[in-house]
Design a protein around this motif. Structure first.
Motif, PDB file in Angstrom:
ATOM      1  N   UNK A 285      75.732 -23.868 101.912  1.00 48.86           N
ATOM      2  CA  UNK A 285      74.332 -23.960 101.530  1.00 48.86           C
ATOM      3  C   UNK A 285      74.199 -25.029 100.444  1.00 48.86           C
ATOM      4  N   UNK A 286      73.202 -25.934 100.614  1.00 48.48           N
ATOM      5  CA  UNK A 286      72.975 -27.023  99.668  1.00 48.48           C
ATOM      6  C   UNK A 286      71.586 -26.902  99.058  1.00 48.48           C
ATOM      7  N   UNK A 287      71.534 -27.030  97.730  1.00 49.73           N
ATOM      8  CA  UNK A 287      70.254 -27.063  97.025  1.00 49.73           C
ATOM      9  C   UNK A 287      70.238 -28.316  96.149  1.00 49.73           C
ATOM     10  N   UNK A 288      69.118 -29.092  96.246  1.00 51.66           N
ATOM     11  CA  UNK A 288      68.982 -30.326  95.461  1.00 51.66           C
ATOM     12  C   UNK A 288      68.049 -30.135  94.265  1.00 51.66           C
ATOM     13  N   UNK A 289      67.672 -28.915  93.963  1.00 53.07           N
ATOM     14  CA  UNK A 289      66.754 -28.643  92.859  1.00 53.07           C
ATOM     15  C   UNK A 289      67.477 -28.772  91.521  1.00 53.07           C
TER      16      UNK A 289
ATOM     17  N   UNK B 172      75.872 -32.524 106.558  1.00 49.26           N
ATOM     18  CA  UNK B 172      76.650 -32.219 107.765  1.00 49.26           C
ATOM     19  C   UNK B 172      77.366 -33.451 108.296  1.00 49.26           C
ATOM     20  N   UNK B 173      76.839 -34.620 108.020  1.00 48.47           N
ATOM     21  CA  UNK B 173      77.462 -35.883 108.435  1.00 48.47           C
ATOM     22  C   UNK B 173      77.526 -36.794 107.213  1.00 48.47           C
ATOM     23  N   UNK B 174      78.359 -36.461 106.249  1.00 46.71           N
ATOM     24  CA  UNK B 174      78.290 -37.129 104.950  1.00 46.71           C
ATOM     25  C   UNK B 174      78.838 -38.547 104.949  1.00 46.71           C
ATOM     26  N   UNK B 175      79.779 -38.844 105.794  1.00 45.96           N
ATOM     27  CA  UNK B 175      80.366 -40.176 105.795  1.00 45.96           C
ATOM     28  C   UNK B 175      81.559 -40.305 104.861  1.00 45.96           C
TER      29      UNK B 175
END
Length: 526
Positions: free
Chosen positions: A495-499, A473-476
């Motif tokens: 939607x974010x998934x890091x799997x 949400x605040x990636x820079x």
């Protein structure tokens, strides 16, 4: 009288016997005829009394009741003993009695032998009912008038039905005669015009007395009439039960107008063809308006296509300038920024290229566009397809340009990030891009379609993944910030998934999006 001599011989016995036998035979014959007459009279009485739905009434020459059958009791309400000897006037309404109708009917029947009657009559109790019947003068063998016989039938229901029919026909006549925007006409089985309303007179210019009996082909333009189109139209209607056609017709003054016909065969209860009903509307003005609108729309489509073409060309110029500028920069980080900007501009240019080559200049097949953008980025980054496997799966989503541009930029950013950062150092792997409907977002049983629900764009890789400290949400970074802004403009969800690598999905409504981008451009300055 001359006396016979005393010694005159007596008649022979056989002669007397023969005469007596002859007299007896004549007497028996008359008795038989009398009996037959009595039987005939009895049969007549039975027949008359069996006429329960008809009143059979006999009058003397002055109009007094002599005979009153059971049907008369049922129809008129009086018993025979109550009405025998009464004047015929008891059966008539006071108005008819005042006008001496009973006597006038007897006079007419006496002169003509018979008169048909239809009039209101009075039942016992004073109620009125409509009767049809006859009054017949009865004469003896010498021609002397001996009375009258009146037969009446209660026709109240029939007359009421006839009155309803007359009212219905009058309403239909008024309806047809007052319809002026439509030509309503009837054609007989030989293609002759048999009815003509005010709308037909207004459309064609013929009065009813001028056109009735004329062939239907009179209204067709000469070339169509010669070809037999008028008769062919009727035959098509007869075979199919209805025939609709649009064609040029001709007025009385020879001028032509464009009209739409509907022809329907008319059949009686037995199914026999009785003719055809035709309904016609002059659509010349509407046709001219439609042609003008089509011509105007064609001009606008050409103009819009040219705009897309020029925008695409101008954007290509911008990408070329960015590419040249990036090559001249000495700092790699600045060159990378310009390269990213170049790809973003190229993504927008690709949309205009797709719209330029599309039949629909307002919407785009986004599935095909995804394939195009991914191929372009593979070429731009020089992806080794033996090392990195790219799979694209898309459904046929059609989006308007207000949705396509922000979603296209999101696609460009996420695929670019994957190519640049997910597989460092020549690492191999897989990148999947999916575009699909969200099927559980609609209720198909209630008649909703997939285009009324949600769409989903997913970019998934099995690379090194995003840094753990990165807040999506605040990636820079400029790219992910732009993605967040564009998702908000799509009124979507990220939607974010890091799997096992990284998977980013964007769900967005397919319809009802506020097309702020198409009006003001993407708001990326926030």
């Amino acid at each position: 009288m001359k006396e016979q001599p005393a010694d005159a011989p007596l008649p022979e016995k056989s002669t007397l016997e023969n005469r007596i036998a002859q007299l007896e035979e004549e007497l028996a014959s008359r008795r038989k005829a009398y009996d037959a007459l009595g039987a005939e009279k009895e049969q007549s009485e039975l027949f008359i009394d069996s006429m329960l739905d008809h009143a059979f009434i006999a009058f003397d020459p002055e109009g007094r009741v002599l005979r009153w059958n059971q049907g008369a009791e049922l129809v008129l309400g009086w018993r025979a003993d109550e009405v025998l000897g009464q004047s015929a006037a008891v059966l008539y309404t006071p108005d008819d009695v005042a006008q001496d109708l009973p006597a006038r009917e007897r006079e007419e029947a006496s002169e003509q032998g018979y008169v048909h009657t239809e009039a209101w009559h009075i039942r016992r109790g004073g109620t009125r009912f409509w009767c049809s019947g006859s009054l017949t003068a009865v004469r003896n063998q010498t021609g002397q008038l001996v009375g009258f016989v009146k037969i009446l039938h209660d026709s109240t229901e029939w007359e009421a039905a006839q009155e309803r029919l007359r009212e219905s026909e009058e309403r239909l006549r008024l309806f047809i005669s007052n319809v002026t925007d439509y030509a309503l006409l009837q054609v007989d089985t030989e293609a002759h015009i048999s009815s003509w309303n005010a709308g037909a007179a207004r459309a064609f210019g013929y009065g009813e007395d001028e056109i009735l009996g004329q062939l239907m082909r009179t209204l067709y333009v000469p070339e169509d009439a010669m070809r037999g189109d008028a008769e062919a139209d009727l035959e098509m209607a007869r075979q199919s039960g209805r025939f609709e056609d649009a064609r040029w017709l001709v007025r009385k003054d020879g001028s032509r107008f464009f009209a739409r016909w509907v022809t329907t065969p008319m059949r009686d209860e037995a199914g026999k063809l009785r003719g055809y009903a035709k309904v016609m509307r002059d659509e010349t003005e509407r046709r001219n308006t439609e042609q003008q609108m089509r011509a105007s729309l064609a001009e606008k489509r050409v103009l819009l296509r040219e705009i897309h073409h020029r925008v695409k060309n101008n954007l290509q110029v911008v990408t070329s300038l960015l590419s040249i500028q990036a090559d001249r920069l000495e700092k790699p980080e600045l060159s990378a920024i310009l390269a990213d900007t170049e790809n973003r501009v190229r993504a927008i240019a690709a949309l205009h290229e797709t719209l330029y080559s599309s039949q629909d200049l307002a919407s785009i097949d986004f599935g095909s566009y995804v394939q195009h953008v991914v191929r372009s980025l593979i070429g731009f980054f020089g992806v080794d397809m033996d090392r990195l496997h790219v799979h694209v799966h898309t459904e046929d989503l059609v989006l308007d340009i207000g949705q396509a541009i922000p979603l296209g930029l999101i696609l460009n950013e996420l695929v670019t990030n994957a190519f640049k950062h997910a597989f460092p150092g020549g690492r191999s792997g897989t990148l999947e891009i999916q575009l699909s409907y969200v099927r559980d977002s609609v209720d198909l049983e209630k008649g909703q379609t997939l285009d009324e629900g949600m769409g989903k764009l997913t970019i998934k890789d099995d690379g090194v993944g995003l840094p753990e400290k990165l807040d999506i949400d605040e990636p820079g970074s400029m790219g992910l910030h732009l993605v967040n802004v564009l998702v908000a403009q799509l009124q979507g969800e990220l939607e974010l998934s890091r799997t096992r690598g990284t998977s980013i999905s964007i769900k967005f409504p397919i319809e009802g999006i506020l097309a702020r981008f198409s009006e003001h451009g993407p708001d990326i300055a926030r």
